[in-house]
Write an enzyme that holds these catalytic residues in place. Structure first.
Site, short mmCIF file in Angstrom:
data_model
loop_
_atom_site.label_atom_id
_atom_site.label_comp_id
_atom_site.label_asym_id
_atom_site.label_seq_id
_atom_site.Cartn_x
_atom_site.Cartn_y
_atom_site.Cartn_z
N LEU A 107 0.88 -1.16 0.00
CA LEU A 107 0.00 0.00 0.00
C LEU A 107 0.92 1.21 0.00
O LEU A 107 1.90 1.25 0.74
CB LEU A 107 -0.89 0.02 1.25
CG LEU A 107 -2.08 -0.95 1.29
CD1 LEU A 107 -2.74 -0.91 2.65
CD2 LEU A 107 -3.09 -0.64 0.19
N ASP A 108 0.60 2.21 -0.84
CA ASP A 108 1.51 3.36 -0.92
C ASP A 108 1.42 4.21 0.34
O ASP A 108 0.57 4.00 1.21
CB ASP A 108 1.24 4.19 -2.19
CG ASP A 108 -0.12 4.87 -2.19
OD1 ASP A 108 -0.45 5.55 -1.20
OD2 ASP A 108 -0.84 4.75 -3.20
N ILE A 109 2.29 5.19 0.44
CA ILE A 109 2.44 5.97 1.66
C ILE A 109 1.16 6.68 2.07
O ILE A 109 0.89 6.87 3.27
CB ILE A 109 3.61 6.98 1.51
CG1 ILE A 109 3.93 7.64 2.86
CG2 ILE A 109 3.31 8.01 0.43
CD1 ILE A 109 5.21 8.45 2.85
N ASN A 110 0.34 7.07 1.12
CA ASN A 110 -0.89 7.81 1.43
C ASN A 110 -2.11 6.91 1.57
O ASN A 110 -3.21 7.43 1.80
CB ASN A 110 -1.15 8.86 0.34
CG ASN A 110 -0.08 9.93 0.31
OD1 ASN A 110 0.32 10.44 1.36
ND2 ASN A 110 0.41 10.27 -0.88
#
Length: 252
Positions: A107-110
């Site tokens: 899952l990306d940082i945001n």
């Protein structure tokens, strides 16, 4: 032990929970792995139980029983062991009692929500494969209220910057929050492929950038009531049921 009974070293490293098989191959290429005292140069090398493998100066840990955890990833963390920009990582924030683990996908940082973790890199790879057919489900908030033609385009699949994204089913949950261009809409989105930033890129392509993304399910595993930052282990029984005949491959 015959050659047929041995396994590739990258697979052995992955099964020990040190890294995914792909990352293990990169570690070998970077000269970070030694086999019986010699720096390894190829991931195609076959190894047996008596071989001594050292990664980054540390002996490869003994293989433990295969385990899987559900983790509620908060925003602001990157899903990687080392971040060149010095940002906080998922693995730095996990509870101290967990063994060394790898993630099933990213899952990306945001983004936030369900992230599966396992101590077996081979299992992580197996659960990521599109051929498993596991659906990923998300709740996302987007700018603007998507019209039917936008949702139909997602359902057919779109091509963004030369990358083909498969069908994405998006269903509006409720009436928009706000009006006009400032309206925000929550959608439930389901897909099977899970390519890099697929949901964000596809929704932006049809004119509705994502302002919040929460993964609520990965295959049969649900985020449920896990609070942000919490981890809960899946039982061996549940894991065996979901893997079916392939459970034996992971000693389950």
């Amino acid at each position: 032990m015959t050659e047929a009974e041995k396994e590739r070293i990258a697979k052995r490293i992955a099964r020990a929970g040190v890294a995914s098989r792909r990352d293990a191959e990169a570690m070998i290429a970077a000269g970070r792995v030694t086999l019986n005292g010699e720096t390894l140069t190829t991931p195609a090398t076959l190894v047996g139980p008596a071989d001594v493998i050292v990664v980054d100066g540390e002996p490869l840990p003994a293989k433990e029983r295969t385990r899987l955890w559900r983790y509620h990833k908060p925003t602001g963390l990157v899903t990687t062991n080392r971040d060149p920009e010095g940002r906080a990582t998922v693995f730095q924030r996990l509870p101290a009692h967990l063994p060394r683990v790898v993630s099933v996908g990213r899952l990306d940082i945001n983004s936030e929500g369900l992230l599966l973790l396992t101590n077996d890199g081979g299992l992580a790879r197996a659960l990521e494969l599109p051929s498993r057919g596991w659906t990923r489900r998300y709740r996302i908030r987007v700018y603007g209220a998507p019209e039917k033609k936008a949702l139909d385009a997602l359902a057919r699949g779109v091509v963004v910057d030369g990358v083909r994204f498969g069908p994405i089913k998006a269903v509006q949950e409720a009436q928009p929050e706000g009006t006009g261009r400032r309206a925000n809409v929550w959608l439930t989105v389901t897909l099977q492929e899970g390519k890099n930033r697929e949901v964000r890129r596809a929704l932006e392509y049809v004119g509705h950038p994502v302002s919040r993304l929460i993964r609520t399910a990965y295959g049969p595993f649900q985020l449920g009531k896990l609070e942000s930052g919490e981890v809960e282990e899946a039982s061996g029984k549940v894991l065996r049921e979901q893997l079916g005949p392939s459970a034996a491959e992971f000693g389950l």
